[in-house]
Write a protein that holds these residues in place. Structure first.
Motif, PDB file in Angstrom:
ATOM      1  N   LEU A 135      -6.428   0.389   5.456  1.00 43.00           N
ATOM      2  CA  LEU A 135      -5.440   1.443   5.628  1.00 43.00           C
ATOM      3  C   LEU A 135      -6.127   2.694   6.188  1.00 43.00           C
ATOM      4  N   PRO A 136      -5.983   2.955   7.505  1.00 37.44           N
ATOM      5  CA  PRO A 136      -6.471   4.220   8.063  1.00 37.44           C
ATOM      6  C   PRO A 136      -5.358   5.262   7.989  1.00 37.44           C
ATOM      7  N   PHE A 137      -5.579   6.334   7.244  1.00 31.46           N
ATOM      8  CA  PHE A 137      -4.528   7.330   7.010  1.00 31.46           C
ATOM      9  C   PHE A 137      -5.127   8.722   6.868  1.00 31.46           C
ATOM     10  N   GLY A 138      -6.297   8.934   7.472  1.00 35.73           N
ATOM     11  CA  GLY A 138      -6.977  10.204   7.289  1.00 35.73           C
ATOM     12  C   GLY A 138      -7.521  10.332   5.876  1.00 35.73           C
ATOM     13  N   CYS A 139      -7.857  11.532   5.478  1.00 39.91           N
ATOM     14  CA  CYS A 139      -8.409  11.762   4.142  1.00 39.91           C
ATOM     15  C   CYS A 139      -7.477  11.348   3.005  1.00 39.91           C
ATOM     16  N   PRO A 140      -6.144  11.390   3.179  1.00 40.48           N
ATOM     17  CA  PRO A 140      -5.252  10.936   2.103  1.00 40.48           C
ATOM     18  C   PRO A 140      -5.163   9.408   1.968  1.00 40.48           C
ATOM     19  N   GLY A 141      -6.024   8.667   2.669  1.00 39.87           N
ATOM     20  CA  GLY A 141      -5.916   7.212   2.720  1.00 39.87           C
ATOM     21  C   GLY A 141      -6.002   6.505   1.385  1.00 39.87           C
ATOM     22  N   TRP A 142      -6.973   6.917   0.540  1.00 38.43           N
ATOM     23  CA  TRP A 142      -7.088   6.239  -0.753  1.00 38.43           C
ATOM     24  C   TRP A 142      -5.834   6.454  -1.589  1.00 38.43           C
ATOM     25  N   LEU A 143      -5.316   7.659  -1.604  1.00 36.61           N
ATOM     26  CA  LEU A 143      -4.109   7.936  -2.388  1.00 36.61           C
ATOM     27  C   LEU A 143      -2.910   7.200  -1.815  1.00 36.61           C
ATOM     28  N   GLN A 144      -2.826   7.089  -0.480  1.00 39.64           N
ATOM     29  CA  GLN A 144      -1.718   6.354   0.121  1.00 39.64           C
ATOM     30  C   GLN A 144      -1.824   4.860  -0.182  1.00 39.64           C
ATOM     31  N   ALA A 145      -3.027   4.331  -0.214  1.00 36.57           N
ATOM     32  CA  ALA A 145      -3.224   2.926  -0.587  1.00 36.57           C
ATOM     33  C   ALA A 145      -2.819   2.693  -2.037  1.00 36.57           C
ATOM     34  N   THR A 146      -3.104   3.667  -2.897  1.00 34.90           N
ATOM     35  CA  THR A 146      -2.678   3.596  -4.297  1.00 34.90           C
ATOM     36  C   THR A 146      -1.157   3.593  -4.397  1.00 34.90           C
ATOM     37  N   ILE A 147      -0.513   4.395  -3.561  1.00 35.79           N
ATOM     38  CA  ILE A 147       0.950   4.440  -3.528  1.00 35.79           C
ATOM     39  C   ILE A 147       1.514   3.088  -3.079  1.00 35.79           C
ATOM     40  N   GLN A 148       0.917   2.494  -2.060  1.00 36.80           N
ATOM     41  CA  GLN A 148       1.352   1.169  -1.619  1.00 36.80           C
ATOM     42  C   GLN A 148       1.177   0.145  -2.739  1.00 36.80           C
ATOM     43  N   ALA A 149       0.047   0.223  -3.424  1.00 42.90           N
ATOM     44  CA  ALA A 149      -0.218  -0.700  -4.521  1.00 42.90           C
ATOM     45  C   ALA A 149       0.832  -0.565  -5.622  1.00 42.90           C
ATOM     46  N   ASP A 150       1.245   0.668  -5.883  1.00 37.35           N
ATOM     47  CA  ASP A 150       2.280   0.912  -6.889  1.00 37.35           C
ATOM     48  C   ASP A 150       3.580   0.200  -6.521  1.00 37.35           C
ATOM     49  N   TYR A 151       3.930   0.240  -5.244  1.00 38.23           N
ATOM     50  CA  TYR A 151       5.139  -0.472  -4.790  1.00 38.23           C
ATOM     51  C   TYR A 151       5.001  -1.975  -5.004  1.00 38.23           C
TER      52      TYR A 151
END
Length: 360
Positions: A135-151
């Protein structure tokens, strides 16, 4: 009350490189401005002003033999050990990064196979139903991956997910650009797990916004500021720092406020704000702006733990590394206790912003 499935953090891990690069190590660099002209100020003045603005005194860089997927693997292994899970039962491995594997002697992005696939291979996971992707999403990438995982977890598609944030920024920063002093290397990871509960726990809410129409080029890739650079064809990370600073101050507090309202969590209940470590003074200003939205002038003591002064900006790795340090009692006096509500927040290239409210 009817039980629900919530996403909780089962375990954490990190990899902090051993090589310490201090501000004085940049005194011999030749810095140029955006017009390709040498700066008029001495490097001593530049580094002193840099420290005053960012609070950074040193940062960590990886050794020559390591690339991003290596340190992502180290953090993943640490998280698996701390969570005491069976790695073969992982449903997903998501690796947030921005530049792939970049070798010290060949600074081109290597993205095939994906870094997540490489991490899964290094972990020796044989389960074909463990899906690995990046997941390339800039610096917020880890948090966005966590959000995807939550879904995934709340939909019933997954029970356990490994989320990693790893970057080696030292190899994509222009040594002739003073902003290169910001960047660091590192990796952080979490194991997320679904847990049934009668009361809200774990991830309570999250928000994301992407302001690409006006602000997509505040972080970008370009050639060296040095017109005579030996790496004429190489691309380096560039930043419009002043505009980014103003953008973050305006939008990040709003995103956090929206997330708090979505989770129905009063700001007064938040025990820690774990924010992306991009610039110490900027993060302080963001926190003040957040509390100003609630007409609060006096900020709670020690609510925002910081590591940037000694770890620098390691992009997607800053927040999970920060979390691991606190949970393992390696960042005294900071503690996160059972029942605490905490906020995660990040801002970065895109421009992307996200926030998450979590109850321990």
């Amino acid at each position: 009350m009817i039980s629900k499935i919530y996403t909780i953090i089962k375990g954490t891990g990190k990899y902090i490189p051993h090589l310490r690069v201090k501000n004085e190590d940049f005194l011999n660099n030749t810095f140029y401005d955006t017009y390709g002209k040498k700066g008029e100020k001495s490097n001593q003045e530049i580094t002193e002003k840099f420290e005053e603005i960012t609070t950074i005194t040193e940062r960590r860089h990886v050794s020559k033999d390591l690339v991003t997927s290596d340190i992502a693997f180290f953090a993943a292994e640490d998280a698996i050990i701390s969570s005491k899970i069976d790695k073969e039962k992982l449903d997903y491995i998501i690796v947030a990064h921005n530049f792939g594997d970049v070798k010290h002697d060949n600074r081109k992005s290597d993205l095939v196979p994906s870094l997540a696939a490489r991490v899964k291979h290094k972990l020796k996971i044989q389960n074909p139903n463990c899906i690995a992707y990046d997941l390339p999403f800039g610096c917020p990438g880890w948090l966005q991956a966590t959000i995807q995982a939550d879904y995934y977890i709340k939909s019933g598609d997954a029970k356990q997910i490994l989320v990693i944030g790893a970057d080696v920024l030292s190899r994509i920063s222009d040594p002739h650009d003073r902003d290169s002093m910001l960047y660091a290397d590192g990796a952080g990871a979490v194991i997320l797990e679904g847990k049934e509960s009668d009361t809200p726990i774990g991830i309570l809410a999250h928000t994301t916004r992407s302001d690409t129409y006006q602000f997509s080029e505040m972080l970008y890739m370009d050639t060296s500021f040095n017109p005579d650079s030996e790496h004429k064809d190489a691309l380096f990370l560039k930043m419009n720092g002043r505009k980014l600073y103003q953008y973050a101050l305006t939008t990040v507090p709003q995103a956090i406020q929206a997330c708090l309202e979505k989770s129905k969590t009063p700001l007064s209940e938040i025990k820690k704000v774990l924010i992306h470590q991009a610039n110490g003074k900027m993060d302080d200003a963001i926190l003040k702006r957040l509390y100003a939205l609630y007409d609060i002038k006096e900020l709670p003591k020690d609510i925002m733990p910081m590591t940037i002064s000694w770890l620098g900006n390691s992009s997607v790795a800053t927040v999970p590394t920060l979390l691991d340090l606190i949970l393992k009692d390696e960042l005294k006096p900071h503690k996160i206790n059972a029942g605490d509500s905490i906020v995660f927040a990040s801002v970065g290239a895109g421009m992307n912003i996200n926030a998450m409210v979590y109850k321990m």
